[in-house]
Design an enzyme around this catalytic site. Structure first.
Site, short mmCIF file in Angstrom:
data_model
loop_
_atom_site.label_atom_id
_atom_site.label_comp_id
_atom_site.label_asym_id
_atom_site.label_seq_id
_atom_site.Cartn_x
_atom_site.Cartn_y
_atom_site.Cartn_z
N SER A 1 40.54 34.69 45.55
CA SER A 1 40.73 35.63 44.44
C SER A 1 40.17 35.03 43.15
O SER A 1 40.60 33.97 42.71
CB SER A 1 42.22 35.93 44.25
OG SER A 1 42.39 36.61 43.02
N HIS B 1 37.69 38.20 46.66
CA HIS B 1 38.74 39.15 46.27
C HIS B 1 38.70 39.40 44.76
O HIS B 1 38.75 38.46 43.96
CB HIS B 1 40.10 38.56 46.68
CG HIS B 1 41.27 39.49 46.54
ND1 HIS B 1 41.59 40.43 47.49
CD2 HIS B 1 42.21 39.60 45.56
CE1 HIS B 1 42.69 41.09 47.11
NE2 HIS B 1 43.08 40.60 45.94
N ASP C 1 40.51 41.44 41.67
CA ASP C 1 41.76 42.12 41.29
C ASP C 1 41.54 42.96 40.03
O ASP C 1 41.35 42.41 38.95
CB ASP C 1 42.85 41.08 41.01
CG ASP C 1 43.33 40.42 42.29
OD1 ASP C 1 43.88 41.13 43.14
OD2 ASP C 1 43.15 39.20 42.43
N MET D 1 43.15 45.42 37.33
CA MET D 1 44.47 45.78 36.79
C MET D 1 44.29 46.60 35.52
O MET D 1 43.45 46.26 34.68
CB MET D 1 45.26 44.52 36.46
CG MET D 1 45.40 43.56 37.62
SD MET D 1 46.29 42.09 37.11
CE MET D 1 46.23 41.13 38.63
N HIS E 1 40.76 44.90 45.04
CA HIS E 1 42.17 45.29 45.10
C HIS E 1 42.52 46.01 43.80
O HIS E 1 42.58 45.39 42.74
CB HIS E 1 43.00 44.00 45.29
CG HIS E 1 44.47 44.19 45.27
ND1 HIS E 1 45.35 43.13 45.11
CD2 HIS E 1 45.24 45.30 45.39
CE1 HIS E 1 46.58 43.59 45.12
NE2 HIS E 1 46.55 44.89 45.28
N MET F 1 44.93 47.59 41.33
CA MET F 1 46.31 47.73 40.85
C MET F 1 46.26 48.65 39.65
O MET F 1 46.46 48.22 38.50
CB MET F 1 46.88 46.34 40.53
CG MET F 1 47.23 45.55 41.78
SD MET F 1 47.18 43.76 41.51
CE MET F 1 45.43 43.49 41.69
N MET G 1 51.62 42.69 49.90
CA MET G 1 51.76 41.89 48.68
C MET G 1 52.96 40.95 48.85
O MET G 1 54.07 41.40 49.10
CB MET G 1 52.00 42.79 47.46
CG MET G 1 50.76 43.48 46.94
SD MET G 1 49.36 42.39 46.61
CE MET G 1 50.04 41.26 45.39
N GLY H 1 50.21 41.45 39.63
CA GLY H 1 49.95 41.38 38.19
C GLY H 1 49.43 40.02 37.74
O GLY H 1 48.69 39.95 36.77
N PHE H 2 49.82 38.98 38.44
CA PHE H 2 49.46 37.63 37.98
C PHE H 2 49.19 36.71 39.16
O PHE H 2 49.80 36.85 40.21
CB PHE H 2 50.61 37.04 37.15
CG PHE H 2 50.99 37.91 35.98
CD1 PHE H 2 50.31 37.82 34.77
CD2 PHE H 2 52.00 38.86 36.11
CE1 PHE H 2 50.64 38.65 33.71
CE2 PHE H 2 52.34 39.69 35.05
CZ PHE H 2 51.65 39.58 33.84
N GLY H 3 48.29 35.75 38.94
CA GLY H 3 48.07 34.70 39.92
C GLY H 3 49.12 33.61 39.74
O GLY H 3 49.87 33.61 38.76
N GLY H 4 49.18 32.71 40.69
CA GLY H 4 50.02 31.52 40.56
C GLY H 4 51.50 31.71 40.72
O GLY H 4 52.29 30.86 40.32
N ASP I 1 48.50 38.71 50.27
CA ASP I 1 48.02 38.36 48.93
C ASP I 1 49.21 37.97 48.05
O ASP I 1 50.11 38.78 47.83
CB ASP I 1 47.29 39.59 48.37
CG ASP I 1 46.71 39.37 46.98
OD1 ASP I 1 46.69 38.22 46.51
OD2 ASP I 1 46.26 40.38 46.39
N GLY I 2 49.16 36.74 47.55
CA GLY I 2 50.17 36.28 46.61
C GLY I 2 50.88 35.02 47.09
O GLY I 2 51.58 35.07 48.10
N GLY I 3 50.66 33.92 46.41
CA GLY I 3 51.34 32.68 46.77
C GLY I 3 50.90 32.09 48.09
O GLY I 3 51.61 31.29 48.70
N GLY J 1 44.27 32.51 45.40
CA GLY J 1 43.71 32.31 44.07
C GLY J 1 44.01 30.92 43.56
O GLY J 1 43.17 30.03 43.60
C1 DX5 Z 1 48.19 39.31 42.16
C2 DX5 Z 1 46.82 39.48 42.76
C3 DX5 Z 1 46.41 38.36 43.59
C4 DX5 Z 1 46.34 37.03 42.89
C5 DX5 Z 1 46.74 36.02 43.90
O1 DX5 Z 1 48.59 40.48 41.57
O2 DX5 Z 1 46.75 40.67 43.56
O3 DX5 Z 1 45.17 38.61 44.26
O4 DX5 Z 1 45.09 36.70 42.35
O5 DX5 Z 1 46.82 34.80 43.29
P1 DX5 Z 1 47.63 33.57 43.91
O6 DX5 Z 1 46.95 33.20 45.19
O7 DX5 Z 1 47.47 32.54 42.83
O8 DX5 Z 1 49.05 34.02 44.11
ZN ZN Z 2 44.93 40.88 44.89
#
Ligand code: DX5
Ligand code: ZN
Length: 216
Positions: A8, A33, A35, A37, A66, A68, A137, A142-145, A175-177, A197
């Protein structure tokens, strides 16, 4: 299907976008990927067409986008024109999901449907025969990390069973964590496509980390 990795770009350094994309080009990752938003469906705004069109110029990898955003039907044609290969919409944002999936496929893209952590699998049960991919999900989007929500693992196993019992060839994305620590469990639960990501772009050597995802 053997595992697919979709780094991502959200956590990449946008000041050197071309270099980040070139790193992915050199790596073993098959997809990229993106994202998108809108500040309404999720409490964050990321990037849109100018960035995606630029990324398309820099790579031949599968662009896995993706959305959102609310009412994604408004932009399906523009994402197709931008060269996107896989277009995923959030089930919660679609009033006529069946129609949306058909529209995406008619434009030559693979159609994905994403479910927020609280959204039950039954929301996609009636489209498993037409969707190419279901995205689980494993964080609130909404956010990475963010930290992986543990219950996502059993949700993936249950979805795998629904797909196999029905004889569909729908793939499962998470997707996510996602990290090197939980990737093996996610593959064993039935995931086909891992999005990561922070685990990649937050590491000392992102290209090596991508390679390590293929050895878990
Ligand atoms: C979150 C995104 C993800 C995000 C994942 O809303 O859809 O694609 O970038 O990031 P990580 O892998 O850091 O959780
Ligand atoms: Zn995503």
């Amino acid at each position: 299907m053997s595992r697919i990795l979709s780094p991502s770009l959200l956590t990449a350094d946008f000041g050197k976008l071309a270099e980040e994309v070139e790193m992915i080009n050199r790596s073993k990752a098959q997809w990229l990927h993106l994202d998108v938003m809108d500040g309404l469906f999720v409490p964050n705004i990321s990037f849109g067409f100018p960035v995606i069109e630029k990324v398309r110029q820099y790579t031949d990898k599968i662009l896995d986008t993706h959305l959102m955003i609310v009412d994604p039907d408004r932009y399906i044609d523009r994402f197709a024109d931008a060269g996107v290969n896989v277009l995923t919409v959030q089930a919660e944002a679609c009033v006529h999901l069946n129609r949306t999936i058909h529209h995406i496929k008619e434009r030559g893209m693979k159609a994905g449907v994403a479910l927020n952590p609280h959204t039950p699998l039954v929301m996609v049960e009636e489209v498993l025969d037409i969707a190419d991919m279901i995205l689980i999900m494993s964080v609130n989007p909404g956010f990475g990390g963010q930290n992986f929500i543990h219950g996502s693992l059993s949700k993936i196993s249950r979805l795998r069973k629904m797909i196999d019992d029905g004889g569909y060839d729908t793939s499962i994305q998470v997707d996510g964590g996602v990290s090197l620590t939980n990737a093996r469990k996610l593959l064993d639960a039935g995931c086909d496509v891992l999005v990561a990501g922070n685990a990649i772009f937050g590491s000392d050597d992102p290209e090596r980390t991508i390679g390590e995802f293929f050895n878990v």
